[in-house]
Write a protein that holds these residues in place. Sequence first.
Motif, PDB file in Angstrom:
ATOM      1  N   GLU A   1      -1.736   8.788  -0.993  1.00 59.35           N
ATOM      2  CA  GLU A   1      -2.603   8.112  -1.972  1.00 59.35           C
ATOM      3  C   GLU A   1      -2.856   6.684  -1.510  1.00 59.35           C
ATOM      4  N   ILE A   2      -1.820   6.056  -0.961  1.00 58.87           N
ATOM      5  CA  ILE A   2      -1.931   4.683  -0.454  1.00 58.87           C
ATOM      6  C   ILE A   2      -1.208   4.603   0.885  1.00 58.87           C
ATOM      7  N   ALA A   3      -1.830   3.968   1.872  1.00 56.23           N
ATOM      8  CA  ALA A   3      -1.160   3.734   3.159  1.00 56.23           C
ATOM      9  C   ALA A   3      -1.674   2.417   3.725  1.00 56.23           C
ATOM     10  N   GLU A   4      -0.757   1.580   4.180  1.00 56.91           N
ATOM     11  CA  GLU A   4      -1.153   0.265   4.732  1.00 56.91           C
ATOM     12  C   GLU A   4      -0.310  -0.075   5.947  1.00 56.91           C
ATOM     13  N   ARG A   5      -0.958  -0.656   6.931  1.00 55.00           N
ATOM     14  CA  ARG A   5      -0.219  -1.211   8.064  1.00 55.00           C
ATOM     15  C   ARG A   5       0.343  -2.569   7.626  1.00 55.00           C
TER      16      ARG A   5
ATOM     17  N   GLU B   1       0.191  -5.488   8.874  1.00 49.22           N
ATOM     18  CA  GLU B   1      -0.739  -6.621   8.994  1.00 49.22           C
ATOM     19  C   GLU B   1      -1.845  -6.599   7.939  1.00 49.22           C
ATOM     20  N   GLU B   2      -1.974  -5.478   7.227  1.00 50.70           N
ATOM     21  CA  GLU B   2      -2.996  -5.391   6.168  1.00 50.70           C
ATOM     22  C   GLU B   2      -2.446  -5.859   4.827  1.00 50.70           C
ATOM     23  N   ILE B   3      -1.149  -6.065   4.778  1.00 50.83           N
ATOM     24  CA  ILE B   3      -0.516  -6.373   3.494  1.00 50.83           C
ATOM     25  C   ILE B   3      -0.627  -7.859   3.167  1.00 50.83           C
ATOM     26  N   ASP B   4      -1.096  -8.118   1.954  1.00 52.57           N
ATOM     27  CA  ASP B   4      -1.192  -9.485   1.451  1.00 52.57           C
ATOM     28  C   ASP B   4       0.133  -9.769   0.715  1.00 52.57           C
ATOM     29  N   ALA B   5       0.994 -10.557   1.358  1.00 51.17           N
ATOM     30  CA  ALA B   5       2.342 -10.775   0.816  1.00 51.17           C
ATOM     31  C   ALA B   5       2.294 -11.533  -0.509  1.00 51.17           C
ATOM     32  N   ALA B   6       1.375 -12.491  -0.622  1.00 48.13           N
ATOM     33  CA  ALA B   6       1.303 -13.277  -1.869  1.00 48.13           C
ATOM     34  C   ALA B   6       0.930 -12.369  -3.039  1.00 48.13           C
ATOM     35  N   ARG B   7       0.008 -11.468  -2.788  1.00 50.23           N
ATOM     36  CA  ARG B   7      -0.404 -10.521  -3.844  1.00 50.23           C
ATOM     37  C   ARG B   7       0.780  -9.613  -4.216  1.00 50.23           C
ATOM     38  N   ALA B   8       1.525  -9.167  -3.218  1.00 50.61           N
ATOM     39  CA  ALA B   8       2.671  -8.292  -3.486  1.00 50.61           C
ATOM     40  C   ALA B   8       3.755  -9.039  -4.262  1.00 50.61           C
ATOM     41  N   ARG B   9       3.932 -10.320  -3.948  1.00 53.52           N
ATOM     42  CA  ARG B   9       4.943 -11.123  -4.654  1.00 53.52           C
ATOM     43  C   ARG B   9       4.567 -11.253  -6.134  1.00 53.52           C
TER      44      ARG B   9
ATOM     45  N   GLU C   1       6.670  -9.827  -9.339  1.00 52.35           N
ATOM     46  CA  GLU C   1       7.089 -10.655 -10.495  1.00 52.35           C
ATOM     47  C   GLU C   1       6.581 -10.070 -11.805  1.00 52.35           C
ATOM     48  N   ARG C   2       5.291  -9.694 -11.778  1.00 55.71           N
ATOM     49  CA  ARG C   2       4.668  -9.138 -12.979  1.00 55.71           C
ATOM     50  C   ARG C   2       5.405  -7.870 -13.426  1.00 55.71           C
ATOM     51  N   MET C   3       5.687  -6.981 -12.469  1.00 55.20           N
ATOM     52  CA  MET C   3       6.300  -5.700 -12.822  1.00 55.20           C
ATOM     53  C   MET C   3       7.767  -5.873 -13.224  1.00 55.20           C
TER      54      MET C   3
ATOM     55  N   VAL D   1       7.049   2.702 -10.189  1.00 51.41           N
ATOM     56  CA  VAL D   1       6.537   2.988  -8.839  1.00 51.41           C
ATOM     57  C   VAL D   1       5.711   1.806  -8.329  1.00 51.41           C
ATOM     58  N   LYS D   2       4.988   1.157  -9.236  1.00 49.67           N
ATOM     59  CA  LYS D   2       4.219  -0.040  -8.865  1.00 49.67           C
ATOM     60  C   LYS D   2       5.171  -1.126  -8.348  1.00 49.67           C
ATOM     61  N   LEU D   3       6.297  -1.292  -9.054  1.00 45.73           N
ATOM     62  CA  LEU D   3       7.296  -2.277  -8.604  1.00 45.73           C
ATOM     63  C   LEU D   3       7.813  -1.883  -7.212  1.00 45.73           C
ATOM     64  N   GLU D   4       8.071  -0.597  -7.042  1.00 46.69           N
ATOM     65  CA  GLU D   4       8.574  -0.121  -5.742  1.00 46.69           C
ATOM     66  C   GLU D   4       7.575  -0.427  -4.642  1.00 46.69           C
ATOM     67  N   ARG D   5       6.281  -0.188  -4.922  1.00 45.96           N
ATOM     68  CA  ARG D   5       5.250  -0.469  -3.904  1.00 45.96           C
ATOM     69  C   ARG D   5       5.264  -1.947  -3.524  1.00 45.96           C
ATOM     70  N   SER D   6       5.384  -2.817  -4.538  1.00 43.29           N
ATOM     71  CA  SER D   6       5.366  -4.256  -4.223  1.00 43.29           C
ATOM     72  C   SER D   6       6.577  -4.609  -3.354  1.00 43.29           C
TER      73      SER D   6
ATOM     74  N   VAL E   1       8.255  -2.583  -1.221  1.00 41.13           N
ATOM     75  CA  VAL E   1       8.074  -2.063   0.149  1.00 41.13           C
ATOM     76  C   VAL E   1       7.059  -2.942   0.895  1.00 41.13           C
ATOM     77  N   ARG E   2       6.012  -3.369   0.200  1.00 40.64           N
ATOM     78  CA  ARG E   2       5.009  -4.248   0.834  1.00 40.64           C
ATOM     79  C   ARG E   2       5.666  -5.552   1.310  1.00 40.64           C
ATOM     80  N   LEU E   3       6.516  -6.114   0.457  1.00 35.45           N
ATOM     81  CA  LEU E   3       7.166  -7.374   0.847  1.00 35.45           C
ATOM     82  C   LEU E   3       8.101  -7.157   2.025  1.00 35.45           C
TER      83      LEU E   3
HETATM   84  P1  ATP Z   1      -2.025  -5.284  -7.646  1.00 33.05           P
HETATM   85  O1  ATP Z   1      -1.484  -5.432  -9.039  1.00 33.05           O
HETATM   86  O2  ATP Z   1      -1.673  -6.418  -6.737  1.00 33.05           O
HETATM   87  O3  ATP Z   1      -3.488  -4.908  -7.614  1.00 33.05           O
HETATM   88  P2  ATP Z   1      -1.302  -2.530  -7.522  1.00 33.05           P
HETATM   89  O4  ATP Z   1       0.090  -1.992  -7.622  1.00 33.05           O
HETATM   90  O5  ATP Z   1      -2.170  -2.362  -8.743  1.00 33.05           O
HETATM   91  O6  ATP Z   1      -1.231  -4.046  -7.037  1.00 33.05           O
HETATM   92  P3  ATP Z   1      -1.942  -0.382  -5.853  1.00 33.05           P
HETATM   93  O7  ATP Z   1      -2.295   0.557  -6.957  1.00 33.05           O
HETATM   94  O8  ATP Z   1      -0.610  -0.203  -5.207  1.00 33.05           O
HETATM   95  O9  ATP Z   1      -2.052  -1.882  -6.314  1.00 33.05           O
HETATM   96  O10 ATP Z   1      -3.070  -0.349  -4.724  1.00 33.05           O
HETATM   97  C1  ATP Z   1      -4.479  -0.384  -5.062  1.00 33.05           C
HETATM   98  C2  ATP Z   1      -5.252  -0.718  -3.802  1.00 33.05           C
HETATM   99  O11 ATP Z   1      -5.020  -2.092  -3.451  1.00 33.05           O
HETATM  100  C3  ATP Z   1      -4.838   0.099  -2.577  1.00 33.05           C
HETATM  101  O12 ATP Z   1      -5.998   0.330  -1.800  1.00 33.05           O
HETATM  102  C4  ATP Z   1      -3.881  -0.810  -1.832  1.00 33.05           C
HETATM  103  O13 ATP Z   1      -3.924  -0.554  -0.434  1.00 33.05           O
HETATM  104  C5  ATP Z   1      -4.405  -2.194  -2.172  1.00 33.05           C
HETATM  105  N1  ATP Z   1      -3.325  -3.190  -2.286  1.00 33.05           N
HETATM  106  C6  ATP Z   1      -2.522  -3.401  -3.348  1.00 33.05           C
HETATM  107  N2  ATP Z   1      -1.677  -4.426  -3.137  1.00 33.05           N
HETATM  108  C7  ATP Z   1      -1.918  -4.853  -1.884  1.00 33.05           C
HETATM  109  C8  ATP Z   1      -1.345  -5.885  -1.058  1.00 33.05           C
HETATM  110  N3  ATP Z   1      -0.347  -6.668  -1.496  1.00 33.05           N
HETATM  111  N4  ATP Z   1      -1.849  -6.061   0.176  1.00 33.05           N
HETATM  112  C9  ATP Z   1      -2.864  -5.276   0.622  1.00 33.05           C
HETATM  113  N5  ATP Z   1      -3.446  -4.282  -0.088  1.00 33.05           N
HETATM  114  C10 ATP Z   1      -2.976  -4.062  -1.339  1.00 33.05           C
END
Ligand code: ATP
Length: 138
Positions: A81-85, A87-95, A99-101, A120-125, A127-129
């Motif tokens: 459903e979601i896959a990221e390398r 270098e594609e991860i925005d660390a500030a957004r994940a942080r 915090e929010r979750m 699961v949303k918290l888990e994703r953040s 793993v991203r970090l």
């Molecule tokens: P946010 O609240 O920051 O939007 P989220 O948990 O709602 O995070 P997801 O549902 O995990 O986001 O992902 C939605 C889309 O946004 C996916 O395409 C995912 O690759 C992308 N995405 C989410 N967070 C990041 C991130 N920190 N860096 C890069 N791409 C992200």
Amino acid sequence: MPEQLQLEVVTPERRVLAESVDMVTVPGYGGELGILPGHTPLISRLQTGVLAYVKEGHTQQLHVSGGFVEVNDDRVSVLAEIAERPEEIDAARARLARERMEKSLSNWTGLEEDFEKARVKLERSMVRLQLAGATPRS
Ligand code: ATP
């Protein structure tokens, strides 16, 4: 030439990866699945976690969340459903997401059936970090 695996990772939006690799580990539902050439056919659901693969002696990692992996005839097809390398991860957004979750889960006021999604949303953040921290910086 040693045997290899054809690894493909796709999401509903894009093909993230298609490479010949030596070994793959994926976060399966029952735990980490290690896959080498010659592996028996299998289909498993994926958890949120790190997919790692070894190519030419180097280990590379991807964040994957949800979906399936299928192994058949030295082909490893990951339909995530979601896959990221990293270098594609925005660390500030994940942080911010972490915090929010954390705040929201520690004092849950939402519907009971939404709690698991939030977890699961918290888990994703997290793993991203973890992976964003592993990105080599110049
Ligand atoms: P946010 O609240 O920051 O939007 P989220 O948990 O709602 O995070 P997801 O549902 O995990 O986001 O992902 C939605 C889309 O946004 C996916 O395409 C995912 O690759 C992308 N995405 C989410 N967070 C990041 C991130 N920190 N860096 C890069 N791409 C992200």
